[in-house]
Design an enzyme around this catalytic site. Structure first.
Site, PDB file in Angstrom:
ATOM      1  CG  LEU A   1      -2.088  -0.975   1.177  1.00 45.91           C
ATOM      2  CD1 LEU A   1      -2.687  -1.153   2.570  1.00 45.91           C
ATOM      3  CD2 LEU A   1      -3.157  -0.513   0.194  1.00 45.91           C
TER       4      LEU A   1
ATOM      5  CG  PHE B   1      18.452  13.737  -3.153  1.00 48.26           C
ATOM      6  CD1 PHE B   1      18.722  14.819  -3.976  1.00 48.26           C
ATOM      7  CD2 PHE B   1      17.981  13.976  -1.868  1.00 48.26           C
ATOM      8  CE1 PHE B   1      18.541  16.120  -3.524  1.00 48.26           C
ATOM      9  CE2 PHE B   1      17.786  15.264  -1.405  1.00 48.26           C
ATOM     10  CZ  PHE B   1      18.070  16.342  -2.231  1.00 48.26           C
TER      11      PHE B   1
ATOM     12  CE1 TYR C   1      21.234  14.769   4.005  1.00 41.56           C
ATOM     13  CE2 TYR C   1      20.324  13.182   2.466  1.00 41.56           C
ATOM     14  CZ  TYR C   1      20.727  13.512   3.740  1.00 41.56           C
ATOM     15  OH  TYR C   1      20.648  12.581   4.748  1.00 41.56           O
TER      16      TYR C   1
ATOM     17  CD  GLU D   1      25.904   8.432   3.710  1.00 44.49           C
ATOM     18  OE1 GLU D   1      25.991   8.827   4.885  1.00 44.49           O
ATOM     19  OE2 GLU D   1      25.989   9.200   2.743  1.00 44.49           O
TER      20      GLU D   1
END
Length: 310
Positions: free
Chosen positions: A10, A163, A165, A242
């Site tokens: 969902l 992405f 940032y 990370e």
């Protein structure tokens, strides 16, 4: 109106998301304490963690990630039917229960569809507690032979949009680490709306802050950065850089504006245990500003420059 925590098919851009076309999406970066399992039938099962939420406060172990939506009573009834739930029935496929959902702006009680713990016996645990990551990204922490089923994500792609940032906007450490060639394909500037940049992670190395995206839901809040097209080797490097295995950052998906068009399900990384903002060290701020200079908008660069001086 009822609120529901959705964590599987969902979720936005997943196969059953069309059932929530009339819903209000309140948060995409949400989580509950629990464990996530692969049922083997194309959808996951959430088993709630009976321990305190404190057990999940400092790492993604024991967390299940998903999204928070607000639905109508009619939509809730339709979800009950989809999940095989009826109030008072003993043989429900899923049970609908009230859970504590954590978002970047706080906690709230909401509904979630869960599996009884005894039914999850023998099911495969889902790494990082994230169905979308499990479906769409390979696990670069596990070795697999080239071209094998485990070497590719479920949708069969070989590359992803990523992405950056924070310090990964800058090329210098890529060059130092010998991975510059893996990040040559710069697609353009990404604009992430409804989020702000904050230094919520305190590094164990120097006690100073590292960059994070924090979901606020406010349309005037934006984070800008570089969008790269990357492959598996670059993804493995990012998982290591990370600190994903250590619970520092986790992979997630965001929708960005790139060149004026919306691009869905772009990979990025966000801090797991967000703490009070801590100023970044000078070398880290320099990397961010060097990578952003001449690439992000002038307005955002000014914001970033001032932010690095908190």
């Amino acid at each position: 109106m009822p609120r529901v925590f959705v964590y599987g098919t969902l979720r936005r851009h997943e196969p059953n998301a069309f059932r929530l076309n009339e819903a209000v999406w309140l948060a995409r970066q949400a989580w509950v304490s629990g464990r996530l399992y692969d049922t083997g039938y194309g959808y996951p099962a959430l088993v709630l963690d009976v321990r305190s939420d404190r057990s999940s406060a400092s790492s993604h172990t024991g967390r299940v990630y998903g999204e928070l939506v607000e639905v109508s009573e009619n939509a809730l009834a339709a979800l009950d039917a989809l999940e095989g739930y009826a109030e008072g029935r003993r043989d429900n496929h899923y049970d609908r229960v009230s859970v504590c959902v954590h978002t970047d702006t706080g906690e709230t009680e909401t509904f979630a569809y869960v599996y009884p713990v005894e039914r999850a016996t023998g099911l495969k645990p889902i790494a990082f507690g994230d169905w979308k990551v499990y479906r769409h990204l390979p696990d670069p922490t596990k070795e697999a032979s080239a071209g094998s089923a485990t070497d590719r994500q479920a949708d069969g792609s070989d590359t992803w949009l990523y992405f950056a940032y924070g310090s990964c906007m800058d090329d210098r450490r890529f060059e130092t680490d010998g991975v510059r060639e893996l990040f040559r394909d710069v697609v353009g500037r990404g604009v992430l709306r409804g989020h702000t940049l904050a230094f919520t992670r305190r590094s164990q190395a120097d006690g100073m802050g590292r960059a994070d995206i924090v979901e606020t839901g406010a349309p005037h809040d934006v984070v800008e950065g570089k969008v790269y097209r990357i492959g598996r080797e670059a993804l493995r490097y990012l998982y290591d850089r990370e600190g994903v295995q250590k619970g520092a950052y986790r992979p997630t998906f965001v929708d960005l504006e790139i060149g004026g068009e919306t691009v869905t399900d772009v990979v990025t990384f966000t801090v797991v245990a967000k703490g009070p903002e801590t100023p970044p060290p000078p070398h880290y701020a320099e990397e961010m500003l060097r990578g952003a200079r001449g690439f992000v908008s002038e307005k955002y660069y000014e914001f970033l420059f001032n932010k690095c001086r908190i």
